[in-house]
Motif scaffolding. Structure first.
Motif, mmCIF file in Angstrom:
data_model
loop_
_atom_site.group_PDB
_atom_site.id
_atom_site.type_symbol
_atom_site.label_atom_id
_atom_site.label_comp_id
_atom_site.label_asym_id
_atom_site.label_seq_id
_atom_site.Cartn_x
_atom_site.Cartn_y
_atom_site.Cartn_z
ATOM 1 N N SER A 1 -55.541 30.878 -8.443
ATOM 2 C CA SER A 1 -54.293 30.733 -9.199
ATOM 3 C C SER A 1 -53.708 29.319 -9.115
ATOM 4 O O SER A 1 -52.707 29.027 -9.772
ATOM 5 N N ALA A 2 -54.327 28.441 -8.318
ATOM 6 C CA ALA A 2 -53.826 27.073 -8.158
ATOM 7 C C ALA A 2 -54.311 26.208 -9.318
ATOM 8 O O ALA A 2 -55.493 26.237 -9.665
ATOM 9 N N ARG A 3 -53.403 25.406 -9.889
ATOM 10 C CA ARG A 3 -53.724 24.645 -11.096
ATOM 11 C C ARG A 3 -53.246 23.195 -10.970
ATOM 12 O O ARG A 3 -52.153 22.944 -10.463
ATOM 13 N N MET A 4 -54.070 22.281 -11.481
ATOM 14 C CA MET A 4 -53.688 20.874 -11.515
ATOM 15 C C MET A 4 -54.242 20.225 -12.772
ATOM 16 O O MET A 4 -55.142 20.768 -13.430
ATOM 17 N N GLY A 5 -53.708 19.051 -13.113
ATOM 18 C CA GLY A 5 -54.204 18.301 -14.261
ATOM 19 C C GLY A 5 -54.248 16.823 -13.949
ATOM 20 O O GLY A 5 -53.406 16.305 -13.199
ATOM 21 N N ILE A 6 -55.253 16.129 -14.510
ATOM 22 C CA ILE A 6 -55.402 14.684 -14.326
ATOM 23 C C ILE A 6 -55.572 14.026 -15.691
ATOM 24 O O ILE A 6 -56.484 14.374 -16.449
ATOM 25 N N ALA A 7 -54.696 13.097 -16.002
ATOM 26 C CA ALA A 7 -54.815 12.292 -17.224
ATOM 27 C C ALA A 7 -54.396 10.871 -16.874
ATOM 28 O O ALA A 7 -53.206 10.588 -16.747
ATOM 29 N N ASP B 1 -47.507 23.746 -17.286
ATOM 30 C CA ASP B 1 -47.721 24.968 -16.501
ATOM 31 C C ASP B 1 -48.684 24.718 -15.343
ATOM 32 O O ASP B 1 -49.588 25.510 -15.085
ATOM 33 N N LEU B 2 -48.499 23.593 -14.648
ATOM 34 C CA LEU B 2 -49.362 23.226 -13.541
ATOM 35 C C LEU B 2 -48.563 23.137 -12.242
ATOM 36 O O LEU B 2 -47.343 22.985 -12.248
ATOM 37 N N HIS B 3 -49.280 23.205 -11.137
ATOM 38 C CA HIS B 3 -48.646 23.010 -9.833
ATOM 39 C C HIS B 3 -48.635 21.535 -9.426
ATOM 40 O O HIS B 3 -47.712 21.085 -8.745
ATOM 41 N N VAL B 4 -49.676 20.812 -9.835
ATOM 42 C CA VAL B 4 -49.781 19.388 -9.505
ATOM 43 C C VAL B 4 -50.228 18.626 -10.748
ATOM 44 O O VAL B 4 -51.162 19.032 -11.440
ATOM 45 N N ILE B 5 -49.543 17.519 -11.026
ATOM 46 C CA ILE B 5 -49.851 16.662 -12.173
ATOM 47 C C ILE B 5 -50.188 15.263 -11.673
ATOM 48 O O ILE B 5 -49.445 14.683 -10.875
ATOM 49 N N VAL B 6 -51.312 14.738 -12.133
ATOM 50 C CA VAL B 6 -51.652 13.326 -11.943
ATOM 51 C C VAL B 6 -51.581 12.683 -13.318
ATOM 52 O O VAL B 6 -52.350 13.033 -14.218
ATOM 53 N N LEU B 7 -50.654 11.747 -13.502
ATOM 54 C CA LEU B 7 -50.414 11.165 -14.814
ATOM 55 C C LEU B 7 -50.329 9.651 -14.712
ATOM 56 O O LEU B 7 -49.694 9.103 -13.803
ATOM 57 N N GLU B 8 -50.933 8.999 -15.677
ATOM 58 C CA GLU B 8 -50.892 7.541 -15.731
ATOM 59 C C GLU B 8 -49.459 7.011 -15.898
ATOM 60 O O GLU B 8 -48.663 7.559 -16.660
ATOM 61 N N SER B 9 -49.167 5.967 -15.139
ATOM 62 C CA SER B 9 -47.933 5.197 -15.308
ATOM 63 C C SER B 9 -48.339 3.745 -15.100
ATOM 64 O O SER B 9 -48.104 3.142 -14.065
ATOM 65 N N ASN B 10 -48.979 3.170 -16.109
ATOM 66 C CA ASN B 10 -49.769 1.950 -15.931
ATOM 67 C C ASN B 10 -48.956 0.668 -15.817
ATOM 68 O O ASN B 10 -49.221 -0.160 -14.951
ATOM 69 N N HIS B 11 -47.966 0.493 -16.695
ATOM 70 C CA HIS B 11 -47.305 -0.812 -16.720
ATOM 71 C C HIS B 11 -45.826 -0.705 -17.060
ATOM 72 O O HIS B 11 -45.377 0.249 -17.701
ATOM 73 N N LEU C 1 -44.064 23.568 -11.040
ATOM 74 C CA LEU C 1 -44.538 22.260 -10.634
ATOM 75 C C LEU C 1 -44.080 21.928 -9.215
ATOM 76 O O LEU C 1 -42.909 22.071 -8.880
ATOM 77 N N GLN C 2 -45.026 21.468 -8.390
ATOM 78 C CA GLN C 2 -44.730 21.133 -6.999
ATOM 79 C C GLN C 2 -44.875 19.649 -6.692
ATOM 80 O O GLN C 2 -44.209 19.139 -5.789
ATOM 81 N N ALA C 3 -45.766 18.951 -7.411
ATOM 82 C CA ALA C 3 -45.997 17.544 -7.092
ATOM 83 C C ALA C 3 -46.430 16.787 -8.335
ATOM 84 O O ALA C 3 -47.182 17.298 -9.167
ATOM 85 N N VAL C 4 -45.964 15.538 -8.435
ATOM 86 C CA VAL C 4 -46.358 14.612 -9.494
ATOM 87 C C VAL C 4 -46.882 13.347 -8.828
ATOM 88 O O VAL C 4 -46.216 12.771 -7.962
ATOM 89 N N VAL C 5 -48.079 12.944 -9.228
ATOM 90 C CA VAL C 5 -48.688 11.716 -8.717
ATOM 91 C C VAL C 5 -48.803 10.734 -9.874
ATOM 92 O O VAL C 5 -49.464 11.009 -10.875
ATOM 93 N N LEU C 6 -48.143 9.586 -9.761
ATOM 94 C CA LEU C 6 -48.234 8.536 -10.768
ATOM 95 C C LEU C 6 -49.469 7.698 -10.469
ATOM 96 O O LEU C 6 -49.678 7.269 -9.334
ATOM 97 N N ALA C 7 -50.283 7.442 -11.503
ATOM 98 C CA ALA C 7 -51.607 6.881 -11.262
ATOM 99 C C ALA C 7 -51.910 5.716 -12.195
ATOM 100 O O ALA C 7 -51.197 5.449 -13.157
ATOM 101 N N HIS C 8 -53.010 5.051 -11.882
ATOM 102 C CA HIS C 8 -53.565 3.948 -12.672
ATOM 103 C C HIS C 8 -52.538 2.844 -12.911
ATOM 104 O O HIS C 8 -52.435 2.279 -14.006
ATOM 105 N N MET C 9 -51.769 2.525 -11.869
ATOM 106 C CA MET C 9 -50.765 1.466 -11.977
ATOM 107 C C MET C 9 -51.418 0.091 -11.940
ATOM 108 O O MET C 9 -52.278 -0.174 -11.104
ATOM 109 N N SER C 10 -51.004 -0.771 -12.833
ATOM 110 C CA SER C 10 -51.466 -2.151 -12.849
ATOM 111 C C SER C 10 -50.848 -2.911 -11.681
ATOM 112 O O SER C 10 -49.640 -2.848 -11.447
ATOM 113 N N GLU C 11 -51.686 -3.646 -10.952
ATOM 114 C CA GLU C 11 -51.164 -4.482 -9.866
ATOM 115 C C GLU C 11 -50.488 -5.738 -10.396
ATOM 116 O O GLU C 11 -49.706 -6.370 -9.692
#
Length: 257
Positions: A133-139, A155-165, A207-217
């Motif tokens: 029943s655990a669900r996550m998404g990565i984009a 409708d996810l428990h964990v989301i990984v979503l781009e926040s690039n710039h 939703l329990q957690a959001v991870v911001l990903a693919h950040m430009s240095e």
């Protein structure tokens, strides 16, 4: 399920996903040596991995996949067009298993739905992954959002979503004009502002957690990305939801649910 960001950014991306005794990587965009070290930091033997799931063929997502597959006998999973684009670069792999974009498939304990995203390469995908029943998404690589993306990242428990710039940092920064246009184009990368608007539309009670990903240095900072996302997640954060950044040089915190 458990999610551990091993690396995310312009120089390399990889996420460790665990569930019910099985572990897979989503992308392998660092060298095999670096990935092995980061897996060790997460307490995982690379020989225990059951698969390397590839989102698309850019080097920062596939760099270490070939060596890791050969050395530790790990299958590589990709759609046909992505595999055709990367197989010569990766060289011989232990095994390749092809999936079809848009078609749900079962792998180990995971139910995986690869969905199309707008990005400037051949047949790129995001993933909706569940185990029980655990669900996550990565984009993590998309220049804009579509109804399909919004639907499958809801409708996810964990989301990984781009926040690039940050748009201002990109505009005023050192990139050549053509590269700036690519990054902010419809087949490029989501800005902090665009990511925040997406989160506002896909946040749910579960939703329990959001991870911001693919950040430009070069064109972003974790502080700017978190500040922007927080504006769309006020109720979520009041209810003690987790908001964090996956970074390029450090293994991120493990999220378990």
């Amino acid at each position: 399920m458990r999610l551990t960001p091993l690396a995310s950014g312009s120089s390399g991306n990889s996420f460790l996903v665990e569930g019910n005794g099985s572990a897979i990587l989503v992308d392998a965009g660092l060298s095999a040596k670096q990935l092995t070290a980061r897996l060790a930091s997460a307490g995982v033997d690379p020989g225990s991995l059951k698969g390397i799931l590839i989102s698309h063929g850019h080097s920062d997502h596939v760099k270490g996949a070939g060596v890791l597959s050969r050395k530790y006998h790990i299958p590589v999973l990709a759609n046909r067009r992505t595999w055709q684009a990367i197989h010569q670069v990766l060289g011989k792999v232990h095994d390749v298993q092809l999936f079809e974009t848009g078609k749900v498939f079962e792998y180990q304990c995971f139910r995986i739905h690869p969905f199309s995203v707008p990005h400037d390469c051949v047949d790129p995908v995001g993933f909706r992954i569940s185990c029980g029943s655990a669900r996550m998404g990565i984009a993590t690589d998309l220049g804009t959002t579509t109804g399909l993306v919004l639907n499958l990242m809801t409708d996810l428990h964990v989301i990984v979503l781009e926040s690039n710039h940050d748009p201002d940092m990109l505009r005023d920064g050192p990139y050549p004009w053509e590269l700036k246009q690519r990054v902010r184009g419809r087949l490029g990368h989501l800005s902090n502002t665009e990511s925040s608007k997406v989160l506002q539309r896909i946040v749910s009670d579960e939703l329990q957690a959001v991870v911001l990903a693919h950040m430009s240095e070069t064109n972003n900072t974790p502080e700017l990305a978190l500040e922007c996302a927080s504006s769309s997640l006020k109720a979520f954060l009041r209810n003690r939801g987790t908001l964090c950044c996956a970074t390029q040089n450090e293994v991120g915190p493990t999220i378990e649910w």
